[in-house]
Design an enzyme around this catalytic site. Structure first.
Site, short mmCIF file in Angstrom:
data_model
loop_
_atom_site.label_atom_id
_atom_site.label_comp_id
_atom_site.label_asym_id
_atom_site.label_seq_id
_atom_site.Cartn_x
_atom_site.Cartn_y
_atom_site.Cartn_z
N GLY A 1 19.46 45.52 -50.52
CA GLY A 1 19.13 44.75 -49.33
C GLY A 1 20.35 44.21 -48.62
O GLY A 1 20.44 44.22 -47.39
N GLY B 1 13.17 44.39 -51.85
CA GLY B 1 13.84 45.18 -52.87
C GLY B 1 14.97 44.42 -53.52
O GLY B 1 14.99 43.18 -53.54
N GLU C 1 18.40 37.27 -61.32
CA GLU C 1 17.09 37.84 -61.65
C GLU C 1 17.22 39.02 -62.60
O GLU C 1 18.07 39.90 -62.43
CB GLU C 1 16.40 38.30 -60.37
CG GLU C 1 15.01 38.88 -60.59
CD GLU C 1 14.38 39.37 -59.30
OE1 GLU C 1 13.15 39.25 -59.17
OE2 GLU C 1 15.12 39.85 -58.41
N GLU D 1 13.57 40.52 -48.33
CA GLU D 1 13.20 39.69 -49.48
C GLU D 1 13.89 40.31 -50.67
O GLU D 1 13.57 41.43 -51.06
CB GLU D 1 11.67 39.66 -49.63
CG GLU D 1 11.19 38.64 -50.64
CD GLU D 1 10.95 39.25 -52.00
OE1 GLU D 1 11.87 39.12 -52.85
OE2 GLU D 1 9.91 39.87 -52.20
N CYS E 1 8.02 39.71 -57.63
CA CYS E 1 9.16 38.97 -57.09
C CYS E 1 9.01 37.48 -57.32
O CYS E 1 10.01 36.74 -57.20
CB CYS E 1 9.35 39.28 -55.61
SG CYS E 1 7.84 39.36 -54.66
#
Length: 506
Positions: free
Chosen positions: A246, A241, A391, A265, A302
């Site tokens: 996270g 996530g 990101e 991750e 991802c």
């Protein structure tokens, strides 16, 4: 008796479908919303205690029995394939082909893990025979074997309703290792989560396993996830996530009186380095491939390659034009949730507002629809602004135009941890490639040459992880057979009588 494949809106806790005191609605792309029970810390406690009750018997099952269990889960998921796909299309907007493909990956993963544990190599068994006559001191008999660690908590992922959710890689690998699982389902696709939970329940009954081997808790606020990772009986956590969510859970795991491993991750921009000779000879081909990888699944992977690093000059101009043309042909796509669409819109606005960033293509966003965006920036401005390396989850690409190969190398050195890094190169680029390779090897869990990282092969050699913030444990992978090792710990048995040893050591 609840009819299989019928949504009932309850949690599955130790073989019982349990109601909640309140409900929430899923967010269908079209049609009527469905109601689901909201999870609570009390329900989490019930599920975890059931998992602990199941642990001793399940951890002691033979590898053959666990393998058969995994294969039955796969079969039961396939048996519900039409219902799962229909619900997935309704909840996520993903097309039928994508969902069928993801289901194939999910059941294939379960079968691969079944084959792998039957072989037994993952146990890393070692034996130092006793040396009673050794001087000055004798050596006792020493045997080592990996053993299951205990109940595991798994958080379903938003972008993969099957492959990274209820029966996805974290759950499948934990069950393969011999660990009961408690899943916190993702609110983006609770209907799919229920149907898959039904498949696991059927497999548990078919193999007469303790029902606490698997539980599913739906919905709930942050306190539910916190209760799950902080429960003293949970021994490890799997998460896919956002970096923010996270990291918060990771901190909770570390702050426990008994800290536990958190295998998260969290995110990656998956940079591509386009070396000069490859650019000169294959500009349009690379641009077309990048556009396809960047927009696959509305960019909600991802491993979406969000950044392309190129040498400034005529070839960079050609590459930018070719990428712009390829992206212009891509229609808008439905994003998985309204929240993800809003986050994408906010992220692209943040990128566009940064110093030195130039807009190449902007096609707009509307509600849950997303179209591609393309920007470019100089290497100087990229190096001066770490926000440009964060990101943006969706179909957004950033071209970084560097002034020379030294600056390309500097950018490689400045990267945070990544899931993937890619070199587009020809034979004449080998010298520069040899300089970049050791740098990128330190930065990423998977390095590609002349390919695109979107899509992860489920196999023995695959690594889906990397240095932080790509993941919280650089020594682990959430994809591939090595994922099973996350839920095991080594134990040495010294001079233990054979009848007391684990079956796998006898």
């Amino acid at each position: 008796m609840l009819k299989e494949n019928t949504l009932h809106g309850r949690h599955l806790i130790s073989g019982a479908w349990v109601e909640g005191s309140s409900t929430f609605l899923n967010m269908p792309v079209g049609g009527q919303a469905d109601a689901f029970a909201v999870g609570t810390p009390d329900l989490v406690g019930q599920a975890v205690e059931a998992a602990e009750d199941a642990f001793t018997s399940y951890a002691a099952t033979s590898r053959a029995k666990r393998a058969a269990f995994l294969r039955t889960i796969a079969d039961e998921i396939d048996a519900r394939g039409e219902a799962i796909t229909a619900m997935g299309m309704k909840e996520t907007g993903l097309p039928e082909m994508r969902l069928n493909g993801e289901r194939g990956r999910t059941v294939g993963q379960l079968k691969l893990f079944a084959d792998h544990i039957e072989q037994g190599d993952y146990l890393d068994r070692r034996h130092d025979e006793a040396l009673p006559d050794r001087a000055p001191l004798p050596r006792p008999d020493l045997r080592l074997c990996q053993v299951p660690t205990g109940p595991v908590a798994v958080f379903g992922a938003s972008n993969f309703p099957l492959a990274f959710s209820v029966a996805g890689g974290d759950t499948a690998s934990a069950l393969a290792a011999g660990c009961p699982v408690v899943v916190k389902g993702h609110s983006a696709h609770p209907g799919v989560s229920e149907l898959v939970a039904q498949a696991i329940e059927a497999a548990i009954k078919a193999h007469d396993l303790h029902p606490g081997v698997f539980s599913l808790i739906q919905g709930g606020n942050r306190s539910v996830g916190e209760a799950l990772v902080q429960h003293p009986l949970i021994r490890a956590v799997g998460f896919t996530g956002s970096l923010g969510g996270g990291r918060a859970l990771f901190n909770l795991c570390a702050a426990r009186p008994d800290p536990i491993p958190f295998f998260g991750e969290l995110g990656s921009v998956n940079p591509m380095f386009l070396l000069p000779h490859a650019m000169a000879g294959r500009t349009e081909q690379i641009a077309s491939g990048w556009a396809g990888s960047l927009t696959m699944g509305a960019g909600q992977f991802c491993t979406n390659p969000g950044i392309a690093i190129v040498l400034d000059g005529p070839d960079a101009d050609s590459f930018t034009r070719a990428t712009q043309a390829a992206l212009s042909d891509v229609s808008s796509q439905t994003m998985l949730t309204a929240g993800m669409a809003e986050a994408f819109a906010s992220g692209k606005d943040t990128i566009a507002s940064q110093k030195g960033v130039k807009e190449v293509l902007a096609m707009g966003c509307a509600e849950r629809q997303a179209s591609p965006f393309l920007y470019e920036v100089s290497g100087d401005d990229w190096l001066a602004n770490h926000q440009l390396g964060e990101e943006v989850f969706g179909p957004l690409g950033l071209i970084v135009r560097v002034k020379d190969t030294d600056q390309m190398i500097a950018i490689a050195k400045s990267l945070q941890g990544q899931l993937t890094a890619t070199l587009h190169m020809d034979n004449q680029d080998s010298e520069l490639g040899q300089v970049l390779m050791p740098i990128l090897t330190r930065k990423a869990g998977r390095i590609l040459a002349n390919g695109f990282p979107t899509g992860v092969e489920v196999s023995d050699a695959m690594v889906h992880g990397g240095p932080y913030p790509a993941s919280t444990n650089f020594g682990a992978t959430s994809v591939g057979t090595m994922a099973i090792r996350r839920w095991l710990r080594p134990v040495c048995f010294q001079a233990i009588p054979n009848n007391l040893l684990p079956e796998d050591l006898k």
